[in-house]
Design a protein around this motif. Structure first.
Motif, PDB file in Angstrom:
ATOM      1  N   MET A   1       0.845  -1.196   0.000  1.00 59.14           N
ATOM      2  CA  MET A   1       0.000   0.000   0.000  1.00 59.14           C
ATOM      3  C   MET A   1       0.875   1.238   0.000  1.00 59.14           C
ATOM      4  SD  MET A   1      -2.887   1.144   2.768  1.00 59.14           S
ATOM      5  CE  MET A   1      -1.668   1.536   4.016  1.00 59.14           C
ATOM      6  N   ARG A   2       0.537   2.176  -0.849  1.00 53.79           N
ATOM      7  CA  ARG A   2       1.328   3.398  -0.930  1.00 53.79           C
ATOM      8  C   ARG A   2       1.073   4.270   0.286  1.00 53.79           C
ATOM      9  NH1 ARG A   2       0.240   7.367  -5.847  1.00 53.79           N
ATOM     10  NH2 ARG A   2      -1.661   7.599  -4.628  1.00 53.79           N
ATOM     11  N   ARG A   3       2.144   4.795   0.814  1.00 55.85           N
ATOM     12  CA  ARG A   3       2.045   5.596   2.039  1.00 55.85           C
ATOM     13  C   ARG A   3       1.643   7.022   1.682  1.00 55.85           C
ATOM     14  NH1 ARG A   3       5.697   4.381   7.140  1.00 55.85           N
ATOM     15  NH2 ARG A   3       4.928   5.974   8.548  1.00 55.85           N
ATOM     16  N   SER A   4       0.664   7.576   2.403  1.00 53.64           N
ATOM     17  CA  SER A   4       0.135   8.894   2.083  1.00 53.64           C
ATOM     18  C   SER A   4       1.014  10.007   2.579  1.00 53.64           C
ATOM     19  CB  SER A   4      -1.271   9.060   2.678  1.00 53.64           C
ATOM     20  OG  SER A   4      -1.207   9.000   4.066  1.00 53.64           O
ATOM     21  N   GLY A   5       1.995   9.708   3.362  1.00 57.78           N
ATOM     22  CA  GLY A   5       2.850  10.767   3.874  1.00 57.78           C
ATOM     23  C   GLY A   5       3.327  10.453   5.262  1.00 57.78           C
ATOM     24  N   ARG A   6       4.520  10.880   5.592  1.00 58.92           N
ATOM     25  CA  ARG A   6       5.090  10.589   6.894  1.00 58.92           C
ATOM     26  C   ARG A   6       4.738  11.706   7.870  1.00 58.92           C
ATOM     27  NH1 ARG A   6      10.313  11.273   8.424  1.00 58.92           N
ATOM     28  NH2 ARG A   6      10.861  11.906   6.303  1.00 58.92           N
ATOM     29  N   VAL A   7       4.744  11.350   9.150  1.00 56.35           N
ATOM     30  CA  VAL A   7       4.473  12.347  10.182  1.00 56.35           C
ATOM     31  C   VAL A   7       5.538  13.440  10.127  1.00 56.35           C
ATOM     32  CG1 VAL A   7       4.246  12.724  12.645  1.00 56.35           C
ATOM     33  CG2 VAL A   7       3.381  10.625  11.628  1.00 56.35           C
ATOM     34  N   SER A   8       5.095  14.680  10.238  1.00 60.67           N
ATOM     35  CA  SER A   8       6.034  15.803  10.210  1.00 60.67           C
ATOM     36  C   SER A   8       7.034  15.687  11.358  1.00 60.67           C
ATOM     37  CB  SER A   8       5.270  17.130  10.322  1.00 60.67           C
ATOM     38  OG  SER A   8       6.166  18.200  10.490  1.00 60.67           O
ATOM     39  N   ALA A   9       8.296  15.999  11.048  1.00 62.30           N
ATOM     40  CA  ALA A   9       9.350  15.879  12.053  1.00 62.30           C
ATOM     41  C   ALA A   9       9.475  17.104  12.940  1.00 62.30           C
ATOM     42  CB  ALA A   9      10.687  15.610  11.364  1.00 62.30           C
ATOM     43  N   ALA A  61       6.470   8.156  12.506  1.00 64.26           N
ATOM     44  CA  ALA A  61       7.283   9.334  12.212  1.00 64.26           C
ATOM     45  C   ALA A  61       8.520   8.970  11.413  1.00 64.26           C
ATOM     46  CB  ALA A  61       7.682  10.050  13.506  1.00 64.26           C
ATOM     47  N   LEU A  62       9.040   7.777  11.657  1.00 62.60           N
ATOM     48  CA  LEU A  62      10.261   7.357  10.967  1.00 62.60           C
ATOM     49  C   LEU A  62       9.944   6.884   9.546  1.00 62.60           C
ATOM     50  CD1 LEU A  62      11.969   5.337  13.843  1.00 62.60           C
ATOM     51  CD2 LEU A  62      12.668   7.572  12.949  1.00 62.60           C
ATOM     52  N   PRO A  63      10.926   6.898   8.664  1.00 63.76           N
ATOM     53  CA  PRO A  63      10.728   6.313   7.329  1.00 63.76           C
ATOM     54  C   PRO A  63      10.336   4.838   7.443  1.00 63.76           C
ATOM     55  CG  PRO A  63      12.746   7.597   7.407  1.00 63.76           C
ATOM     56  CD  PRO A  63      12.264   7.505   8.815  1.00 63.76           C
ATOM     57  N   PHE A  64       9.731   4.338   6.411  1.00 60.86           N
ATOM     58  CA  PHE A  64       9.186   2.982   6.437  1.00 60.86           C
ATOM     59  C   PHE A  64      10.272   1.953   6.754  1.00 60.86           C
ATOM     60  CE2 PHE A  64       7.865  -0.980   4.364  1.00 60.86           C
ATOM     61  CZ  PHE A  64       6.646  -1.166   4.988  1.00 60.86           C
ATOM     62  N   ARG A  65      11.478   2.152   6.225  1.00 58.82           N
ATOM     63  CA  ARG A  65      12.545   1.161   6.430  1.00 58.82           C
ATOM     64  C   ARG A  65      12.995   1.102   7.888  1.00 58.82           C
ATOM     65  NH1 ARG A  65      14.748   5.532   3.796  1.00 58.82           N
ATOM     66  NH2 ARG A  65      16.552   6.553   4.783  1.00 58.82           N
ATOM     67  N   PHE A  66      12.722   2.171   8.630  1.00 59.58           N
ATOM     68  CA  PHE A  66      13.028   2.158  10.065  1.00 59.58           C
ATOM     69  C   PHE A  66      11.785   1.884  10.910  1.00 59.58           C
ATOM     70  CE2 PHE A  66      16.253   5.254   8.414  1.00 59.58           C
ATOM     71  CZ  PHE A  66      17.317   4.388   8.507  1.00 59.58           C
ATOM     72  N   GLY A  67      10.632   2.362  10.430  1.00 57.24           N
ATOM     73  CA  GLY A  67       9.404   2.207  11.204  1.00 57.24           C
ATOM     74  C   GLY A  67       8.957   0.769  11.331  1.00 57.24           C
ATOM     75  N   LEU A  68       9.082  -0.012  10.227  1.00 59.34           N
ATOM     76  CA  LEU A  68       8.658  -1.405  10.279  1.00 59.34           C
ATOM     77  C   LEU A  68       9.491  -2.231  11.253  1.00 59.34           C
ATOM     78  CD1 LEU A  68       6.809  -3.624   9.272  1.00 59.34           C
ATOM     79  CD2 LEU A  68       8.391  -3.994   7.349  1.00 59.34           C
TER      80      LEU A  68
END
Length: 753
Positions: A1-9, A61-68
Motif C-alpha cells: 500500500m502506498r504511504r500517504s505521507g510521513r508524520v512531520s518531524a 514518524a520514521l521512514p518505512f525502512r526504520f518504522g517497520l
C-alpha cells in the motif's frame, strides 16, 4: 500500500500528535473499562497507554525502512512481556468477557451471566483487568496511529474511538466522566487542527496544542458548573433511552443466545443456573459459592425456584419447543386460549388454581447474578399474566425477565404440592385445561428420539417391576406419581452421583450411556434419564432447571452451588408437578457436592410438600390477589414508532455522508485512471456538471476532452495532470462565489466538492 505521507518531524507537530494519540488511546481504554465497571489499575493503564503512544509515534514518524523494524521489535517485546504474565492475561481476558456478557445479560434475557473461576486476590484481579486492557490497546493503538498519524483522517480516528464507547452505549452504560472528557477534548483538538492542516500544515501542531488546552479548560469549567454526580438527564432522554433498549430487547425475542459460547482457551467460565438449551456434554466446573439470588418470604421450608423447562431432546441437548406450536393455545401474554378467548391463566398457574382457597404467600426474588434470561419463581405460582410486573410468561415453559428489572414479587400457594389439597378446576378454566392436557401435552411432551423407546424399555420395565408401589390406584394421577417415584428409586439404585463423570464415546447418546454403561452422573443426567424413561412409559414429562433454597422466613441468600435440575410430569386436571430424580440431594448438603455445569445442581427426591406450610401466611384470598407493589408501575416509555423519526433522520444523514465520500472516491479514481484520455474526459464531465450549477464554462477542459476523443495522438499524462490542477482550482473558486446554502447543496446534495 502506498504511504500517504510521513508524520512531520517538527518538534511541535510530534508533541501534538503524541498527545492526541495518547488522549484517544487512554480515553478509549478507560471509557471501555469504566462503562462495564472493570476494576483496572488506571495509573498503570495510563502509563502503558503513554508508552504505546510513544512507540506508535516513532513508528509512523520514521521512514518505512526504520518504522517497520521498530514496530516488529516493539511488538515482540510486548509479546514477551505478556508471556511472562500469561496467567494474568488469561484471567484478565476471562474477566473482561464476564463484565461485558453480564452487562448485556441484564438487558437481553437470552444471554446468561457467567463468572470466572480463577481464585485470585482483589489486587490480582485488578492487575488482570489492566493487562487485558493493555493487550487490547496494543492492537487498537496501531489502528489509531494509522488513522490519526498516517491517514490524517478526522473521521477514521473518531470512528475508531467510538468503537470503544459503542458496546456500553448500546445498552445505556455511560463511561466515567474523566476519560470521556479526555476523549472529547482530543476530538475537539483534532477537529480544529485538521481544519488548519489543510491550509497551513506548518501551523497544525500549534493549533492542536492550543485547541487541546482550550478544550481542557472549557471542559473543566463545564464540569465545575455541572458536576457529573448531580446531573440528571432530561425526562425525554431517559424515556427515549428506555424505549430504544426495550425495542432492541424485543427484537431479540425468540433468538437462541443461550447456546453461544466464548473462546476462553480452556480457562473456564460457567453460568450457574437455568438455561433454555442444555448440553449434557458440558464440562463440569466448580462454583465459588457467590450469591446469585436473594429471596424474602414468610414461608418456611424447602423451595424449588423454577427457571426454564425444556421439551425437545436431541443429540445430547435439551431445547425448548418452537414458538409456532403455541399458536392457538396461548396468546402473546402467555394466557391459555379458551372457547371465549384468553383466560388470563397460564398452564403454570393451574396447580395453584386447582388447590382452591388454601393459604398463599408472597415471595420477592432478587436476581443478583443468576443467568439473566428467566425469572426464578417457586411452585405453585398464583400470580397470573395480567398481575405480573417486570416479567412475562414465556409460553408454558418459563417466565422471561423484562428490561433492567432484577426484583420480582409473586404470590404462590405451596400447599398445592400436597395433592390432598387438590380441589380441581371449574368452568372455562377446567375446559381449557382439559383441552390443553388432552391435545397439546401428549403431542409435545411424549416425544422421544428415534430408537430411544427401545433402548429404554428394559429400564422402564425394571423400574416398574422392582420399585412400583402395588395398586390398586384410585386415579390416573396416583398411578403416574407412583411410576415417577419408581423411576426415581430405580435411578437411585442403578447409578451413583458423581461430578467427575467422563463423557460418552463420540456419537453415543449420553442418557443411554449413563443407564447402560457408566452408571455415574449428576443432576442433569439423572433428570434427563428420568424424563425420557417417564415418556417411554407414556407419562408426559419435561426437564426443568433452577435453584433450591431452604427458607427459614425473612431474607435468604441462594448461592450458585444450589443450582439444580429435576423433572416435571403432567397430571391431568392439575398441571405440571415436580419430581426429584437425583439420589441423596438435600438443601443442607455440602454445596460443592451439588455443583454442576449450566443448569447444574438438583433437588431431592420427589418434592412433595405434604406438610402444610408453617410460615406466617398472608391473608387468605377471596379474590385473585393483585401484584405486590415491589415492582411499581414504571413510567410508560414513548411509543417505539416515535423513534422512527430520529432513526430515519440519522439514516438519511449517514446516507448523504456516505454518498458524498463514495462520489469523491470514484471521482479521484477516474481522474487518476491508467488512461490519460479517459481521465481528461472525466475531468471535462466534472467541469460540465459544475457549469450546469452556474459555474462559467472551462474552455480548456472541453478542448482537451475533444482532443482525447478524436485526436490520434490523444492527451499526454502531463497535460492531463495540468488539467486536473486547473479543474480543482476552478471548482474551489466557483464554490467561493456561492452563498452558504448553495455551497451546502453543491457539497452534500450534488456531491461535487
Amino acid at each position: 500500500m502506498r504511504r500517504s505521507g510521513r508524520v512531520s518531524a517538527a518538534p511541535v507537530r510530534l508533541l501534538a500528535d503524541s498527545l492526541l494519540l495518547w488522549a484517544f488511546l487512554w480515553g478509549s481504554a478507560a471509557c471501555f473499562s469504566t462503562s462495564f465497571s472493570m476494576d483496572a489499575d488506571h495509573v498503570l493503564l495510563l502509563a502503558g497507554c503513554g508508552a504505546l503512544a510513544v512507540l506508535y509515534m516513532a513508528v509512523f514518524a520514521l521512514p518505512f525502512r526504520f518504522g517497520l523494524p521498530l514496530l516488529m521489535a516493539g511488538t515482540a517485546a510486548a509479546a514477551g512481556l505478556l508471556w511472562q504474565v500469561r496467567d494474568l492475561v488469561w484471567a484478565g481476558w476471562a474477566a473482561v468477557q464476564c463484565a461485558v456478557v453480564n452487562a448485556y445479560a441484564q438487558v437481553f434475557p437470552q444471554i446468561h451471566t457467567i463468572v470466572p473461576i480463577a481464585e485470585l486476590t482483589q489486587r490480582e484481579w485488578q492487575l488482570a483487568f489492566t493487562v487485558a486492557l493493555l493487550l487490547m490497546a496494543l492492537i487498537f493503538g496501531y489502528l489509531l496511529g494509522w488513522a490519526l498519524l498516517f491517514c490524517r483522517s478526522l473521521w477514521r480516528s473518531t470512528a475508531l474511538a467510538l468503537l470503544a464507547l459503542a458496546p456500553g452505549l448500546v445498552i445505556g452504560l455511560v463511561p466515567a466522566h474523566l476519560p470521556l472528557m479526555v476523549l472529547t477534548g482530543g476530538w475537539c483538538a483534532l477537529l480544529l487542527s485538521s481544519l488548519v492542516q489543510q491550509r497551513d500544515p506548518a501551523r497544525g501542531g500549534w493549533v492542536a496544542l492550543a485547541s487541546g488546552g482550550c478544550a481542557a479548560v472549557l471542559l473543566a469549567a463545564l464540569t465545575l458548573l455541572l458536576p457529573p454526580g448531580s446531573y440528571q438527564p432530561p425526562h425525554w432522554a431517559a424515556q427515549t433511552g428506555t424505549a430504544l433498549t426495550e425495542g432492541l430487547r424485543r427484537l431479540t425475542t425468540g433468538l437462541d443466545l443461550s447456546g453461544w459460547s466464548l473462546f476462553t482457551g480452556g480457562h473456564g467460565l460457567t453460568a450457574a443456573g437455568s438455561s433454555s438449551h442444555v448440553d449434557l456434554d458440558a464440562d463440569v466446573l466448580t462454583y465459588d459459592g457467590h450469591t446469585v439470588l436473594r429471596i424474602e418470604t414468610d414461608y418456611v421450608g424447602k423451595l424449588y425456584l423454577r427457571g426454564y423447562s425444556t421439551a425437545v431432546y436431541e443429540n445430547n441437548t435439551w431445547s425448548p419447543l418452537p414458538e409456532e406450536v403455541y399458536t392457538g393455545w396461548l396468546d402473546e401474554n402467555g394466557s391459555l386460549v379458551g372457547e371465549g378467548g384468553a383466560l388470563d391463566l397460564n398452564p403454570l398457574n393451574l396447580p395453584a388454581m386447582a388447590a382452591g382457597d388454601s393459604t398463599y404467600y408472597a415471595i420477592t426474588v432478587e436476581n443478583l447474578s443468576a443467568p439473566g434470561g428467566c425469572v426464578y419463581f417457586p411452585y405453585q405460582l398464583l400470580s397470573r399474566p395480567d398481575e405480573l410486573r417486570g416479567a412475562l410468561f414465556q409460553d408454558d415453559a418459563a417466565l422471561s425477565r423484562e428490561l433492567l428489572v432484577r426484583t420480582h414479587t409473586f404470590y404462590f400457594r405451596p400447599s398445592a404440592l400436597d395433592l390432598s389439597q387438590w380441589a380441581g378446576l371449574a368452568g372455562e378454566a377446567d375446559r381449557a385445561e382439559t383441552n390443553y392436557a388432552g391435545q397439546f401435552v401428549p403431542s409435545y411432551y411424549l416425544q422421544l428420539p428415534d430408537g430411544m423407546a427401545e433402548g429404554l424399555q428394559s429400564h422402564c420395565q425394571a423400574a416398574l417391576n422392582n420399585h412400583m408401589t402395588s395398586g390398586p390406584f384410585s386415579s390416573q394421577a396416583e398411578y403416574e406419581l407412583a411410576a415417577a417415584q419408581a423411576v426415581s428409586d430405580y435411578l437411585d439404585a442403578l447409578a451413583e452421583y458423581d461430578l467427575t463423570v467422563s463423557p460418552p464415546p463420540d456419537g453415543s447418546d449420553y442418557v443411554l450411556y449413563f443407564l447402560n454403561e457408566s452408571h455415574r452422573g449428576y443432576c442433569m443426567h439423572f433428570a434427563s434419564a428420568g424424563t425420557l424413561m417417564l415418556r417411554a412409559m407414556g407419562i408426559p414429562a419435561r426437564y426443568v432447571s433452577g435453584f433450591t433454597a431452604n427458607s427459614k422466613g425473612g431474607s435468604t441468600e441462594v448461592p450458585d452451588s444450589a443450582a439444580h435440575a429435576w423433572v416435571e410430569i403432567y397430571l391431568t386436571g392439575y398441571g405440571w408437578y415436580p419430581v426429584e430424580m437425583t439420589p441423596g440431594y438435600g438443601v443442607e448438603d455440602d454445596p460443592q457436592a451439588s455443583a454442576t455445569p449450566e443448569p447444574s445442581a438438583t433437588p431431592s427426591a420427589a418434592p412433595t410438600a405434604s406438610v402444610p406450610p408453617t410460615g406466617a401466611p398472608t391473608q387468605t384470598p377471596d379474590v385473585r390477589p393483585s401484584q405486590a407493589p415491589q415492582d411499581q408501575a414504571r413510567p410508560a416509555a414513548p411509543a417505539l414508532c416515535l423513534l422512527w423519526i430520529p432513526a430515519l433522520l440519522a439514516a438519511l444523514a449517514a446516507a448523504v455522508v456516505l454518498r458524498r465520500q463514495l462520489c469523491r472516491w470514484l471521482r479521484r479514481r477516474r481522474f487518476d485512471g491508467p488512461s490519460p484520455n479517459e481521465s481528461a474526459k472525466a475531468l471535462y464531465r466534472y467541469a460540465l456538471a459544475l457549469e450546469r450549477r452556474g459555474a462559467p464554462p472551462l474552455a480548456r477542459a472541453k478542448a482537451l476532452a475533444q482532443q482525447a476523443a478524436f485526436s490520434q495522438e490523444g492527451v499526454s499524462r502531463a497535460e492531463c495532470q495540468a488539467l486536473r490542477r486547473q479543474v480543482e482550482q476552478y471548482a474551489l473558486r466557483f464554490a467561493a462565489t456561492l452563498s452558504r446554502p448553495r455551497r451546502f447543496l453543491l457539497k452534500w446534495l450534488w456531491a461535487l466538492l
